[in-house]
Write an enzyme that holds these catalytic residues in place. Structure first.
Site, short mmCIF file in Angstrom:
data_model
loop_
_atom_site.label_atom_id
_atom_site.label_comp_id
_atom_site.label_asym_id
_atom_site.label_seq_id
_atom_site.Cartn_x
_atom_site.Cartn_y
_atom_site.Cartn_z
N ARG A 1 0.91 -1.07 0.20
CA ARG A 1 -0.10 0.32 -0.01
C ARG A 1 0.92 0.96 -0.56
O ARG A 1 0.74 1.90 -0.45
CB ARG A 1 -0.82 -0.24 1.16
CG ARG A 1 -2.25 -0.82 1.10
CD ARG A 1 -3.50 -0.38 2.00
NE ARG A 1 -1.89 -0.49 3.25
CZ ARG A 1 -3.39 -1.30 4.32
NH1 ARG A 1 -4.42 -0.49 4.19
NH2 ARG A 1 -2.07 -1.68 5.64
N LYS B 1 0.54 -19.04 5.10
CA LYS B 1 -0.53 -19.54 6.08
C LYS B 1 -1.09 -18.56 6.84
O LYS B 1 -0.26 -17.09 6.77
CB LYS B 1 0.14 -19.80 7.19
CG LYS B 1 1.29 -19.96 7.61
CD LYS B 1 0.98 -20.67 9.31
CE LYS B 1 1.47 -20.06 10.42
NZ LYS B 1 1.90 -20.97 11.18
N HIS C 1 1.71 -27.24 10.02
CA HIS C 1 2.71 -27.99 10.48
C HIS C 1 2.98 -29.17 10.83
O HIS C 1 3.57 -30.06 10.67
CB HIS C 1 3.44 -26.63 11.32
CG HIS C 1 3.36 -25.58 10.94
ND1 HIS C 1 4.13 -25.41 9.39
CD2 HIS C 1 3.98 -24.20 11.50
CE1 HIS C 1 3.37 -23.70 8.71
NE2 HIS C 1 4.21 -23.13 10.17
N LYS D 1 4.30 -22.00 22.78
CA LYS D 1 5.89 -20.72 22.97
C LYS D 1 6.07 -20.58 24.57
O LYS D 1 5.28 -21.27 25.34
CB LYS D 1 4.41 -19.72 22.50
CG LYS D 1 3.68 -20.01 21.26
CD LYS D 1 3.50 -18.91 20.88
CE LYS D 1 3.29 -18.43 19.73
NZ LYS D 1 4.50 -19.37 18.11
P1 NAD Z 1 2.75 -7.54 7.22
O1 NAD Z 1 1.70 -6.95 8.37
O2 NAD Z 1 4.65 -6.90 8.13
O3 NAD Z 1 2.91 -7.03 6.06
C1 NAD Z 1 1.72 -6.73 5.56
C2 NAD Z 1 1.87 -6.35 4.12
O4 NAD Z 1 0.79 -6.34 3.44
C3 NAD Z 1 2.52 -5.19 3.99
O5 NAD Z 1 3.12 -4.56 3.07
C4 NAD Z 1 1.00 -4.30 3.26
O6 NAD Z 1 1.52 -2.98 3.18
C5 NAD Z 1 0.35 -5.05 2.78
N1 NAD Z 1 -0.77 -4.58 2.92
C6 NAD Z 1 -1.68 -4.36 3.33
N2 NAD Z 1 -2.75 -4.68 3.24
C7 NAD Z 1 -2.72 -4.06 2.16
C8 NAD Z 1 -4.20 -3.73 0.83
N3 NAD Z 1 -4.95 -3.31 1.51
N4 NAD Z 1 -3.55 -2.69 0.30
C9 NAD Z 1 -1.94 -3.73 -0.08
N5 NAD Z 1 -1.04 -4.35 0.52
C10 NAD Z 1 -1.04 -4.26 1.97
O7 NAD Z 1 2.15 -9.36 7.63
P2 NAD Z 1 3.02 -10.64 7.77
O8 NAD Z 1 4.23 -10.86 9.28
O9 NAD Z 1 4.65 -9.51 6.60
O10 NAD Z 1 2.64 -11.23 7.05
C11 NAD Z 1 2.07 -11.60 5.49
C12 NAD Z 1 0.82 -13.11 5.79
O11 NAD Z 1 2.37 -13.59 6.23
C13 NAD Z 1 0.56 -13.51 6.71
O12 NAD Z 1 -0.65 -13.97 5.54
C14 NAD Z 1 0.92 -14.38 8.10
O13 NAD Z 1 0.18 -15.05 8.76
C15 NAD Z 1 2.27 -14.85 7.02
N6 NAD Z 1 3.40 -15.01 8.04
C16 NAD Z 1 3.88 -14.63 8.01
C17 NAD Z 1 4.74 -14.63 9.07
C18 NAD Z 1 5.62 -13.67 9.57
O14 NAD Z 1 7.34 -14.71 9.82
N7 NAD Z 1 5.61 -12.65 9.28
C19 NAD Z 1 5.02 -16.86 8.96
C20 NAD Z 1 4.23 -17.27 7.73
C21 NAD Z 1 2.76 -16.95 7.96
#
Ligand code: NAD
Length: 475
Positions: free
Chosen positions: A46, A141, A233, A324
């Site tokens: 975004r 996920k 997992h 955890k």
């Molecule tokens: P985050 O909140 O750090 O990042 C989310 C991203 O989505 C940001 O870049 C944001 O700009 C973008 N975004 C949100 N709404 C938007 C919109 N309306 N339009 C455009 N872009 C938009 O989240 P994250 O931790 O990076 O996780 C992302 C996904 O991966 C989630 O589904 C999470 O469950 C999954 N996940 C994350 C991890 C982790 O270690 N962080 C591990 C496994 C799975």
């Protein structure tokens, strides 16, 4: 082996996962020459920023998460990276994104965003003509919150993409040892004849974390360990351990066998479930403080005794546990073979069976506990030794072990779905999980409290003690 040229559109490119895992992973594949020089990565999110600002963000993330990068290689890698600001809920950015894509290369859309956005993005990709019959869509996920939401996610994705284009990530499947488990089982003649209830006493699968839920409290409290870890997992690890040999190492052959395992999972009785919540202590906040919900009944720990109702595994318990704020960060599958039926050695007591431990983290490797004679002339004594195959040793101390995401993203470009969950697999896992959760919600069960830095609540220990068994020690 280099993959074909590709355009990878990374949604959520400014987010934690993209910056910590996906982009550094792509860099590493570029460094070793697997990612072609003319591949393009288009980050979208975004935030309003230009490509230079995005590259600066990646540089900063690399310093933090992959500090061993080579500066000249990173400069070359970043030339392949650009940024387009797209609001996935609105119209902004889509036509610019369309213009940045090339017609004649592999096209992949990686949705590193929350699942609430999956269907919407799929639809916009379709409407704006970005999705081609050969492009791939990758989703992170959690794949749903329950069976109904997983079904609706599948419907949303399948409205625009065919199943062979959809890659549901479970990064545990990208771990070297998990793939090695398949090699160990199906490329050796030693183990498979023993891999059944005649020779295996039980299996323990542990995923222990030292982190708590701080920072993710709002999400986690709606989810809990059963949804966040077991449904995906641990069930996946169980599948890799328990599945029948597929007829070939091909995506649908492997996934057909995994679905059969999930469908063979029997309902779990309340006495075979131990749930826990880490408590506040020594000035450290507890689970309820981290999630900001003093009356929360969500579990940060769960242990389950699970049975598979099929010929191979009848009567063999699979004990699963994850939690955890435990003593150590450790993930492993431990396969306990039955004790030898009779001992010929005097004064040694009953002999213990062999244990095959497949370690996923921290240091990936496989160990087989065996009994040998204590060396030396001091009499005939027996002792335990581990036949140890640590990957760090096998690779050499200086070789970096590739991260699971590196492998998986390259598989997407290659079009290989073997290590990704199929839609029916995700639904089958929810169909097993839903009634278990519903059961404890209806009973109003409260999770037991456990100390931070422990191996979970007393109830989890009892789950095995009752059966005359013990968990492997964490840490
Ligand atoms: P985050 O909140 O750090 O990042 C989310 C991203 O989505 C940001 O870049 C944001 O700009 C973008 N975004 C949100 N709404 C938007 C919109 N309306 N339009 C455009 N872009 C938009 O989240 P994250 O931790 O990076 O996780 C992302 C996904 O991966 C989630 O589904 C999470 O469950 C999954 N996940 C994350 C991890 C982790 O270690 N962080 C591990 C496994 C799975």
């Amino acid at each position: 082996i280099p993959v074909n040229p590709f355009d990878l559109v990374l949604f959520g490119a400014t987010g934690d996962l993209a910056q910590r895992k996906i982009l550094p992973g792509l860099y590493h594949r570029f460094e070793v020459g697997q990612m072609p020089e003319d591949a393009c990565i288009i980050g979208t999110a975004r935030s309003d920023m230009d490509s230079d600002a995005f590259r600066d963000q990646i540089r900063a993330s690399m310093k933090e998460f992959a500090p061993q990068f080579k500066k000249d290689v990173l400069d070359r890698f970043l030339k392949r990276v650009s940024y387009v600001s797209v609001d996935v809920m609105g119209d902004k950015g889509w036509s610019e994104l369309a213009k940045s894509l090339r017609p004649d290369v592999v096209r992949a859309f990686y949705l590193s965003v929350g699942p609430n956005l999956f269907s919407n993005i799929a639809q916009r990709l379709d409407e704006n003509g970005l999705a081609t019959p050969d492009s791939r869509i990758v989703v992170e996920k959690p794949f749903g919150h329950d069976l109904a939401s997983a079904k609706s996610l599948n419907e949303g994705l399948r409205a625009c993409f065919k199943e062979h284009q959809i890659y549901r990530i479970d990064h545990y499947l990208g771990k070297e040892t998990v793939q090695n488990l398949m090699a160990l089982r199906f490329a050796n003649s030693l183990f498979e004849p023993l891999w059944n209830s005649n020779h295996i006493d039980h299996v323990q699968i542990t995923v222990a974390e030292t982190v708590g839920v701080e920072g993710r409290g709002a999400y986690y409290d709606q989810s809990g360990a059963m949804r966040d870890m077991i449904q995906n997992h641990l069930v996946q690890l169980l599948c890799m351990t328990a599945m029948e040999p597929p007829s070939k190492f091909a995506p649908n052959s492997v996934r057909d066998e995994k679905v059969k395992v999930i469908e063979a999972l029997e309902p779990v009785e309340p006495k075979d479930i131990a749930r826990g919540q880490y408590r506040a202590e020594h000035g450290d906040d507890g689970y309820v403080d981290h999630v900001g919900n003093p009356s929360s009944r969500t579990e940060s720990f769960i242990a389950l005794k699970v049975h598979l109702g099929n010929w191979r595994w009848a009567g063999v318990p699979f004990y699963l546990r994850t939690g955890k704020r435990l003593r150590a960060r450790e993930s492993e599958i431990a396969v306990y073979f039955r004790d030898p039926p009779h001992t010929i050695f005097p004064n040694v007591g009953p002999l213990r069976g062999n244990v095959l431990v497949i370690r996923l983290q921290p240091d990936e490797g496989i160990t087989l506990r065996t009994t040998i004679k204590d060396p030396g002339p001091g009499g005939f004594r027996l002792s335990d030794v581990a036949l140890d195959m640590s990957f760090a040793d096998a690779l050499g101390a200086d070789t970096r072990a590739p991260d699971a995401y590196e492998r998986l993203v390259m598989d997407v470009i290659r079009g290989d779905q073997t290590l990704f969950m199929r839609g029916d697999e995700a639904e089958a896992a929810w169909a097993w999980v839903d009634p278990i959760i519903q059961g404890w919600e209806e009973r109003g069960d409260r999770p037991a409290r456990y100390d931070q830095g422990s191996s979970g609540p007393e109830e989890a220990l009892m789950l095995l003690h009752r059966d005359g068994r013990r968990w492997r020690q964490i840490g």
